[in-house]
Write a protein that holds these residues in place. Structure first.
Motif, PDB file in Angstrom:
ATOM      1  N   MET A  54       0.848  -1.176   0.000  1.00  0.00           N
ATOM      2  CA  MET A  54       0.000   0.000   0.000  1.00  0.00           C
ATOM      3  C   MET A  54       0.893   1.238   0.000  1.00  0.00           C
ATOM      4  O   MET A  54       1.872   1.305   0.733  1.00  0.00           O
ATOM      5  N   LYS A  55       0.549   2.219  -0.820  1.00  0.00           N
ATOM      6  CA  LYS A  55       1.268   3.492  -0.876  1.00  0.00           C
ATOM      7  C   LYS A  55       0.374   4.607  -0.355  1.00  0.00           C
ATOM      8  O   LYS A  55      -0.818   4.606  -0.617  1.00  0.00           O
ATOM      9  N   LYS A  56       0.997   5.532   0.377  1.00  0.00           N
ATOM     10  CA  LYS A  56       0.275   6.713   0.845  1.00  0.00           C
ATOM     11  C   LYS A  56       1.153   7.931   0.622  1.00  0.00           C
ATOM     12  O   LYS A  56       2.376   7.846   0.698  1.00  0.00           O
ATOM     13  N   THR A  57       0.502   9.075   0.404  1.00  0.00           N
ATOM     14  CA  THR A  57       1.216  10.333   0.202  1.00  0.00           C
ATOM     15  C   THR A  57       0.928  11.255   1.384  1.00  0.00           C
ATOM     16  O   THR A  57      -0.219  11.376   1.814  1.00  0.00           O
ATOM     17  N   TYR A  58       1.981  11.884   1.887  1.00  0.00           N
ATOM     18  CA  TYR A  58       1.872  12.788   3.032  1.00  0.00           C
ATOM     19  C   TYR A  58       2.457  14.147   2.680  1.00  0.00           C
ATOM     20  O   TYR A  58       3.475  14.224   1.984  1.00  0.00           O
ATOM     21  N   LYS A  59       1.829  15.196   3.165  1.00  0.00           N
ATOM     22  CA  LYS A  59       2.354  16.553   3.007  1.00  0.00           C
ATOM     23  C   LYS A  59       3.451  16.732   4.049  1.00  0.00           C
ATOM     24  O   LYS A  59       3.305  16.309   5.185  1.00  0.00           O
ATOM     25  N   ILE A  60       4.561  17.339   3.624  1.00  0.00           N
ATOM     26  CA  ILE A  60       5.672  17.565   4.550  1.00  0.00           C
ATOM     27  C   ILE A  60       6.055  19.039   4.557  1.00  0.00           C
ATOM     28  O   ILE A  60       5.678  19.801   3.659  1.00  0.00           O
ATOM     29  N   ASP A  61       6.812  19.405   5.569  1.00  0.00           N
ATOM     30  CA  ASP A  61       7.365  20.752   5.670  1.00  0.00           C
ATOM     31  C   ASP A  61       8.849  20.588   5.957  1.00  0.00           C
ATOM     32  O   ASP A  61       9.233  20.087   7.015  1.00  0.00           O
ATOM     33  N   VAL A  62       9.678  20.959   4.981  1.00  0.00           N
ATOM     34  CA  VAL A  62      11.126  20.810   5.106  1.00  0.00           C
ATOM     35  C   VAL A  62      11.788  22.000   4.413  1.00  0.00           C
ATOM     36  O   VAL A  62      11.241  22.534   3.450  1.00  0.00           O
ATOM     37  N   ASP A  63      12.937  22.426   4.937  1.00  0.00           N
ATOM     38  CA  ASP A  63      13.555  23.675   4.502  1.00  0.00           C
ATOM     39  C   ASP A  63      14.404  23.600   3.229  1.00  0.00           C
ATOM     40  O   ASP A  63      14.509  24.588   2.507  1.00  0.00           O
ATOM     41  N   CYS A  64      15.054  22.475   2.982  1.00  0.00           N
ATOM     42  CA  CYS A  64      15.956  22.422   1.824  1.00  0.00           C
ATOM     43  C   CYS A  64      15.983  21.027   1.214  1.00  0.00           C
ATOM     44  O   CYS A  64      15.560  20.059   1.833  1.00  0.00           O
ATOM     45  N   ALA A  65      16.512  20.942   0.008  1.00  0.00           N
ATOM     46  CA  ALA A  65      16.573  19.668  -0.706  1.00  0.00           C
ATOM     47  C   ALA A  65      17.460  18.663   0.017  1.00  0.00           C
ATOM     48  O   ALA A  65      17.152  17.467   0.065  1.00  0.00           O
ATOM     49  N   ASN A  66      18.559  19.128   0.594  1.00  0.00           N
ATOM     50  CA  ASN A  66      19.450  18.237   1.339  1.00  0.00           C
ATOM     51  C   ASN A  66      18.721  17.635   2.539  1.00  0.00           C
ATOM     52  O   ASN A  66      18.855  16.447   2.828  1.00  0.00           O
ATOM     53  N   CYS A  67      17.940  18.454   3.226  1.00  0.00           N
ATOM     54  CA  CYS A  67      17.154  17.975   4.370  1.00  0.00           C
ATOM     55  C   CYS A  67      16.120  16.944   3.909  1.00  0.00           C
ATOM     56  O   CYS A  67      15.865  15.956   4.588  1.00  0.00           O
ATOM     57  N   ALA A  68      15.524  17.193   2.756  1.00  0.00           N
ATOM     58  CA  ALA A  68      14.544  16.254   2.198  1.00  0.00           C
ATOM     59  C   ALA A  68      15.202  14.904   1.914  1.00  0.00           C
ATOM     60  O   ALA A  68      14.606  13.855   2.179  1.00  0.00           O
ATOM     61  N   ASN A  69      16.433  14.921   1.410  1.00  0.00           N
ATOM     62  CA  ASN A  69      17.161  13.667   1.162  1.00  0.00           C
ATOM     63  C   ASN A  69      17.427  12.921   2.460  1.00  0.00           C
ATOM     64  O   ASN A  69      17.315  11.697   2.506  1.00  0.00           O
ATOM     65  N   LYS A  70      17.769  13.651   3.521  1.00  0.00           N
ATOM     66  CA  LYS A  70      17.988  13.023   4.831  1.00  0.00           C
ATOM     67  C   LYS A  70      16.704  12.386   5.334  1.00  0.00           C
ATOM     68  O   LYS A  70      16.713  11.281   5.882  1.00  0.00           O
ATOM     69  N   MET A  71      15.581  13.081   5.141  1.00  0.00           N
ATOM     70  CA  MET A  71      14.281  12.537   5.560  1.00  0.00           C
ATOM     71  C   MET A  71      13.953  11.259   4.790  1.00  0.00           C
ATOM     72  O   MET A  71      13.454  10.292   5.356  1.00  0.00           O
ATOM     73  N   GLU A  72      14.230  11.281   3.485  1.00  0.00           N
ATOM     74  CA  GLU A  72      13.944  10.111   2.645  1.00  0.00           C
ATOM     75  C   GLU A  72      14.747   8.908   3.130  1.00  0.00           C
ATOM     76  O   GLU A  72      14.205   7.802   3.279  1.00  0.00           O
ATOM     77  N   GLU A  73      16.030   9.098   3.395  1.00  0.00           N
ATOM     78  CA  GLU A  73      16.871   8.004   3.873  1.00  0.00           C
ATOM     79  C   GLU A  73      16.389   7.491   5.233  1.00  0.00           C
ATOM     80  O   GLU A  73      16.360   6.285   5.458  1.00  0.00           O
ATOM     81  N   ALA A  74      16.020   8.400   6.131  1.00  0.00           N
ATOM     82  CA  ALA A  74      15.520   7.992   7.453  1.00  0.00           C
ATOM     83  C   ALA A  74      14.232   7.192   7.324  1.00  0.00           C
ATOM     84  O   ALA A  74      14.038   6.186   8.013  1.00  0.00           O
ATOM     85  N   ALA A  75      13.355   7.619   6.429  1.00  0.00           N
ATOM     86  CA  ALA A  75      12.087   6.915   6.221  1.00  0.00           C
ATOM     87  C   ALA A  75      12.330   5.511   5.677  1.00  0.00           C
ATOM     88  O   ALA A  75      11.712   4.545   6.129  1.00  0.00           O
ATOM     89  N   LYS A  76      13.251   5.389   4.722  1.00  0.00           N
ATOM     90  CA  LYS A  76      13.550   4.087   4.112  1.00  0.00           C
ATOM     91  C   LYS A  76      14.083   3.086   5.133  1.00  0.00           C
ATOM     92  O   LYS A  76      13.888   1.888   4.984  1.00  0.00           O
ATOM     93  N   LYS A  77      14.765   3.575   6.168  1.00  0.00           N
ATOM     94  CA  LYS A  77      15.366   2.701   7.179  1.00  0.00           C
ATOM     95  C   LYS A  77      14.382   2.309   8.277  1.00  0.00           C
ATOM     96  O   LYS A  77      14.718   1.522   9.152  1.00  0.00           O
ATOM     97  N   THR A  78      13.175   2.852   8.249  1.00  0.00           N
ATOM     98  CA  THR A  78      12.177   2.578   9.283  1.00  0.00           C
ATOM     99  C   THR A  78      11.533   1.211   9.057  1.00  0.00           C
ATOM    100  O   THR A  78      11.163   0.882   7.928  1.00  0.00           O
ATOM    101  N   ALA A  79      11.388   0.452  10.133  1.00  0.00           N
ATOM    102  CA  ALA A  79      10.738  -0.864  10.054  1.00  0.00           C
ATOM    103  C   ALA A  79       9.308  -0.696   9.556  1.00  0.00           C
ATOM    104  O   ALA A  79       8.595   0.195  10.004  1.00  0.00           O
ATOM    105  N   GLY A  80       8.907  -1.542   8.612  1.00  0.00           N
ATOM    106  CA  GLY A  80       7.553  -1.487   8.064  1.00  0.00           C
ATOM    107  C   GLY A  80       7.454  -0.695   6.777  1.00  0.00           C
ATOM    108  O   GLY A  80       6.427  -0.718   6.107  1.00  0.00           O
ATOM    109  N   VAL A  81       8.540   0.002   6.413  1.00  0.00           N
ATOM    110  CA  VAL A  81       8.546   0.789   5.176  1.00  0.00           C
ATOM    111  C   VAL A  81       9.266  -0.007   4.089  1.00  0.00           C
ATOM    112  O   VAL A  81      10.413  -0.417   4.259  1.00  0.00           O
TER     113      VAL A  81
END
Length: 72
Positions: free
Chosen positions: A1-28
């Motif tokens: 199942m895929k879901k889309t969420y609205k986010i608030d982040v300041d820069c592209a580099n920060c967005a990349n960090k968020m993406e990597e953190a999300a990918k490492k989360t159990a269940g993702v």
């Protein structure tokens, strides 16, 4: 199942960090952050509860980017 969420982040580099953190989360299974659209698309592993997994995703994202926000 895929879901889309609205986010608030300041820069592209920060967005990349968020993406990597999300990918490492159990269940993702996979996660993509689109900085320009301010959206995060999360694909969950089979049988996972999206709400509880997203709480962990938010915690993990806050560890790498403490002022980010994911609107659950």
């Amino acid at each position: 199942m895929k879901k889309t969420y609205k986010i608030d982040v300041d820069c592209a580099n920060c967005a990349n960090k968020m993406e990597e953190a999300a990918k490492k989360t159990a269940g993702v299974k996979d996660a993509t952050v689109n900085f320009m659209a301010l959206k995060m698309i999360v694909e969950f592993e089979e049988g996972q509860d999206a709400k509880s997994v997203m709480k962990e995703v938010l915690k993990n994202c806050k560890k790498v980017e403490d002022d980010c926000e994911i609107y659950l």
